[in-house]
Design a protein around this motif. Sequence first.
Motif, PDB file in Angstrom:
ATOM      1  N   PHE A  56      -5.484 -14.033 -29.481  1.00 31.22           N
ATOM      2  CA  PHE A  56      -6.180 -14.678 -30.414  1.00 31.22           C
ATOM      3  C   PHE A  56      -5.798 -14.319 -31.801  1.00 31.22           C
ATOM      4  O   PHE A  56      -4.827 -13.228 -31.829  1.00 31.22           O
ATOM      5  CB  PHE A  56      -7.715 -14.274 -30.449  1.00 31.22           C
ATOM      6  CG  PHE A  56      -8.125 -12.807 -30.371  1.00 31.22           C
ATOM      7  CD1 PHE A  56      -8.119 -12.279 -31.399  1.00 31.22           C
ATOM      8  CD2 PHE A  56      -7.957 -12.178 -28.846  1.00 31.22           C
ATOM      9  CE1 PHE A  56      -8.588 -10.993 -31.338  1.00 31.22           C
ATOM     10  CE2 PHE A  56      -8.304 -10.805 -29.085  1.00 31.22           C
ATOM     11  CZ  PHE A  56      -8.701 -10.381 -30.515  1.00 31.22           C
ATOM     12  N   LYS A  57      -6.096 -14.864 -32.615  1.00 29.84           N
ATOM     13  CA  LYS A  57      -5.625 -14.385 -34.194  1.00 29.84           C
ATOM     14  C   LYS A  57      -6.574 -13.654 -34.682  1.00 29.84           C
ATOM     15  O   LYS A  57      -7.994 -13.677 -34.953  1.00 29.84           O
ATOM     16  CB  LYS A  57      -5.261 -15.851 -35.066  1.00 29.84           C
ATOM     17  CG  LYS A  57      -4.218 -16.523 -34.610  1.00 29.84           C
ATOM     18  CD  LYS A  57      -2.807 -15.883 -35.017  1.00 29.84           C
ATOM     19  CE  LYS A  57      -2.306 -16.124 -36.377  1.00 29.84           C
ATOM     20  NZ  LYS A  57      -1.181 -15.562 -36.771  1.00 29.84           N
ATOM     21  N   GLU A  77      -1.642 -11.119 -34.499  1.00 29.74           N
ATOM     22  CA  GLU A  77      -1.936 -11.776 -33.241  1.00 29.74           C
ATOM     23  C   GLU A  77      -2.262 -10.674 -32.165  1.00 29.74           C
ATOM     24  O   GLU A  77      -1.509  -9.590 -31.972  1.00 29.74           O
ATOM     25  CB  GLU A  77      -0.699 -12.603 -32.717  1.00 29.74           C
ATOM     26  CG  GLU A  77      -0.906 -13.729 -31.791  1.00 29.74           C
ATOM     27  CD  GLU A  77       0.066 -14.572 -31.548  1.00 29.74           C
ATOM     28  OE1 GLU A  77       0.095 -15.598 -31.818  1.00 29.74           O
ATOM     29  OE2 GLU A  77       1.386 -14.186 -31.233  1.00 29.74           O
ATOM     30  N   VAL A  78      -3.521 -10.711 -31.575  1.00 27.91           N
ATOM     31  CA  VAL A  78      -3.697  -9.645 -30.675  1.00 27.91           C
ATOM     32  C   VAL A  78      -3.944 -10.275 -29.260  1.00 27.91           C
ATOM     33  O   VAL A  78      -4.655 -11.248 -29.140  1.00 27.91           O
ATOM     34  CB  VAL A  78      -5.316  -9.181 -31.193  1.00 27.91           C
ATOM     35  CG1 VAL A  78      -5.894  -7.969 -30.222  1.00 27.91           C
ATOM     36  CG2 VAL A  78      -5.204  -8.562 -32.417  1.00 27.91           C
ATOM     37  N   THR A  79      -3.423  -9.388 -28.550  1.00 23.50           N
ATOM     38  CA  THR A  79      -3.383  -9.703 -26.874  1.00 23.50           C
ATOM     39  C   THR A  79      -4.069  -8.857 -25.913  1.00 23.50           C
ATOM     40  O   THR A  79      -3.333  -7.579 -25.923  1.00 23.50           O
ATOM     41  CB  THR A  79      -1.990 -10.267 -26.428  1.00 23.50           C
ATOM     42  OG1 THR A  79      -1.404 -11.232 -27.296  1.00 23.50           O
ATOM     43  CG2 THR A  79      -2.112 -10.536 -24.982  1.00 23.50           C
ATOM     44  N   THR A  80      -4.990  -8.919 -25.492  1.00 26.75           N
ATOM     45  CA  THR A  80      -5.478  -7.927 -24.369  1.00 26.75           C
ATOM     46  C   THR A  80      -4.812  -8.336 -22.985  1.00 26.75           C
ATOM     47  O   THR A  80      -4.663  -9.318 -22.643  1.00 26.75           O
ATOM     48  CB  THR A  80      -6.805  -7.973 -24.185  1.00 26.75           C
ATOM     49  OG1 THR A  80      -7.452  -9.520 -23.799  1.00 26.75           O
ATOM     50  CG2 THR A  80      -7.771  -7.673 -25.629  1.00 26.75           C
ATOM     51  N   LEU A  81      -4.508  -7.077 -22.220  1.00 23.86           N
ATOM     52  CA  LEU A  81      -3.853  -7.399 -20.815  1.00 23.86           C
ATOM     53  C   LEU A  81      -4.610  -6.806 -19.858  1.00 23.86           C
ATOM     54  O   LEU A  81      -5.073  -5.666 -20.214  1.00 23.86           O
ATOM     55  CB  LEU A  81      -2.381  -6.522 -21.041  1.00 23.86           C
ATOM     56  CG  LEU A  81      -1.574  -6.969 -22.380  1.00 23.86           C
ATOM     57  CD1 LEU A  81      -0.509  -5.831 -22.393  1.00 23.86           C
ATOM     58  CD2 LEU A  81      -0.808  -8.237 -22.205  1.00 23.86           C
ATOM     59  N   LEU A  82      -4.656  -7.439 -18.776  1.00 23.97           N
ATOM     60  CA  LEU A  82      -5.275  -6.967 -17.652  1.00 23.97           C
ATOM     61  C   LEU A  82      -4.460  -6.061 -16.781  1.00 23.97           C
ATOM     62  O   LEU A  82      -3.495  -6.751 -16.163  1.00 23.97           O
ATOM     63  CB  LEU A  82      -6.132  -7.883 -16.590  1.00 23.97           C
ATOM     64  CG  LEU A  82      -6.839  -7.791 -15.521  1.00 23.97           C
ATOM     65  CD1 LEU A  82      -7.971  -6.584 -16.132  1.00 23.97           C
ATOM     66  CD2 LEU A  82      -7.417  -8.688 -14.838  1.00 23.97           C
ATOM     67  N   ALA A  83      -4.297  -4.656 -17.154  1.00 23.02           N
ATOM     68  CA  ALA A  83      -3.299  -4.061 -16.293  1.00 23.02           C
ATOM     69  C   ALA A  83      -3.881  -3.532 -14.734  1.00 23.02           C
ATOM     70  O   ALA A  83      -2.939  -3.031 -14.054  1.00 23.02           O
ATOM     71  CB  ALA A  83      -2.923  -2.684 -17.249  1.00 23.02           C
ATOM     72  N   HIS A  94     -12.909 -15.984 -32.283  1.00 25.31           N
ATOM     73  CA  HIS A  94     -11.616 -15.934 -32.703  1.00 25.31           C
ATOM     74  C   HIS A  94     -10.737 -17.139 -32.505  1.00 25.31           C
ATOM     75  O   HIS A  94      -9.356 -17.002 -32.569  1.00 25.31           O
ATOM     76  CB  HIS A  94     -11.073 -14.552 -32.235  1.00 25.31           C
ATOM     77  CG  HIS A  94     -11.740 -13.344 -32.858  1.00 25.31           C
ATOM     78  ND1 HIS A  94     -12.734 -13.108 -32.279  1.00 25.31           N
ATOM     79  CD2 HIS A  94     -11.277 -12.531 -33.852  1.00 25.31           C
ATOM     80  CE1 HIS A  94     -13.098 -11.959 -33.239  1.00 25.31           C
ATOM     81  NE2 HIS A  94     -12.186 -11.551 -34.082  1.00 25.31           N
ATOM     82  N   MET A  95     -11.217 -18.057 -31.894  1.00 28.72           N
ATOM     83  CA  MET A  95     -10.442 -19.434 -31.651  1.00 28.72           C
ATOM     84  C   MET A  95     -10.608 -20.305 -32.989  1.00 28.72           C
ATOM     85  O   MET A  95      -9.721 -21.271 -33.067  1.00 28.72           O
ATOM     86  CB  MET A  95     -11.114 -20.156 -30.511  1.00 28.72           C
ATOM     87  CG  MET A  95     -10.951 -19.356 -29.196  1.00 28.72           C
ATOM     88  SD  MET A  95     -11.528 -20.141 -27.875  1.00 28.72           S
ATOM     89  CE  MET A  95     -10.591 -21.811 -27.802  1.00 28.72           C
ATOM     90  N   LEU A  96     -11.385 -19.901 -33.792  1.00 27.08           N
ATOM     91  CA  LEU A  96     -11.839 -20.655 -35.008  1.00 27.08           C
ATOM     92  C   LEU A  96     -10.803 -20.550 -36.130  1.00 27.08           C
ATOM     93  O   LEU A  96     -10.400 -19.349 -36.484  1.00 27.08           O
ATOM     94  CB  LEU A  96     -13.122 -20.877 -35.295  1.00 27.08           C
ATOM     95  CG  LEU A  96     -14.179 -21.065 -34.080  1.00 27.08           C
ATOM     96  CD1 LEU A  96     -15.500 -21.211 -34.685  1.00 27.08           C
ATOM     97  CD2 LEU A  96     -13.788 -22.625 -33.816  1.00 27.08           C
TER      98      LEU A  96
END
Length: 310
Positions: free
Chosen positions: A48-49, A54-60, A308-310
Amino acid sequence: MPLTSPLLSRRHLLLAGAALPVAGALSPSPAFAAAEMLGAATPRFNRFKLGEMEVTTLLAGTRTVEEPQKIFGMNVSAAEFAQASDMANIPTDKAQFFFTPTIVNTGNELVLFDTGLNGAGIAAAVMAAGYTPDQVDLVVITHMHGDHIGGLLTDGAATFPNARYVTGSTEFDHWAGAENERFEGNVRPLAEQMAMIGDGDSPASGITAMAAFGHTPGHMTYMLESGGKQLLIAADFANHYVWSLGYPDWEVRFDMDKAAAAQTRRKVLSMLAADRVPFIGYHMPFPGMGYVESRGDGFHYTAASYQHML
C-alpha cells in the motif's frame, strides 16, 4: 393463427418443469462433480501507499502454537484468560503465530525491517512481493530474537548482498556480550557492516527510531512519515492482538524485562490510540496492520481495512 402463443408456451413449460422430480438431488451427475479441495491459503504479501512511500508487509512464516497461556497471560488465572479469549472469539488451547517483516520503498532506497526465521524463507517472501534480495539497500534489525535475525545469512553468505545494516546500539551491545548462538552465527559475521543508532536517530529518509525497551534490552520501533501520513513499524512491543495488546499488563514469556515491557506497551499503545496512528505488528494477524483504541483499562485492536487503498 398458431394454437399457442409464445407467452403461453413459456408458462406451460415452466409449470411442467416445476412438476418434474429433481433428478440431480437423487443421483449426482458427473458433470457436476465436486471440485478438489485445495486447502487453506493466505496471501504472501500486502502492499500500500503511505504518502510518497510504498510499504509491503511480507508473510515470512506462520505456525500453530499449542497451549498459548504458557506464553501469554502468565500472571492471570486460567478463568480470566478464557474469558478474554471467549470475548474475542478465539480458542484457548492454540494460537496462530505470524512472522511479518516489512519492506519500505522510500523512493530512494529499499528498506527491509527484520529478516524472519531463515534465509530461504525471507528470500522467498521478498521475491513473492516482486523484489529480489540484491535490490535491498538497507536492512534494519528491530531487535535480535531469532525470528528477526534468522534470515540475515543463507548458507553462511549475506542473504542481501548489496545491503548495509542498521540496529540499535543498546540491543547490539547486550547480545554481543550474551554468548548467544543465534547472534554469533547470524549477526556477528555482519557486525563490521552495521551502523549503530539510538532513540530519535534516522536510518533513512522519513524513518525515525523510537526506543521501546523491555521485550529485549534495546528493542526499537520505527516511525514512518511521508506526505503528512504516519505509520509505526512496531516489531514486538505487543506480540498478540488480544492477549498482549488488549491486556498490556499480562506477562509474556518472551519479554526479557516483563515490567519494562508492560510499561512500554502502555506508552506506545496510548500514543497510537491518541494520535490514531496505524501500526504494523510483527506478530499481528497477517497482513499485520491495524489501529488501536483505548478500552477501559486496556486497549482494543482493529485490523486495517481499505484506509490505505484510498
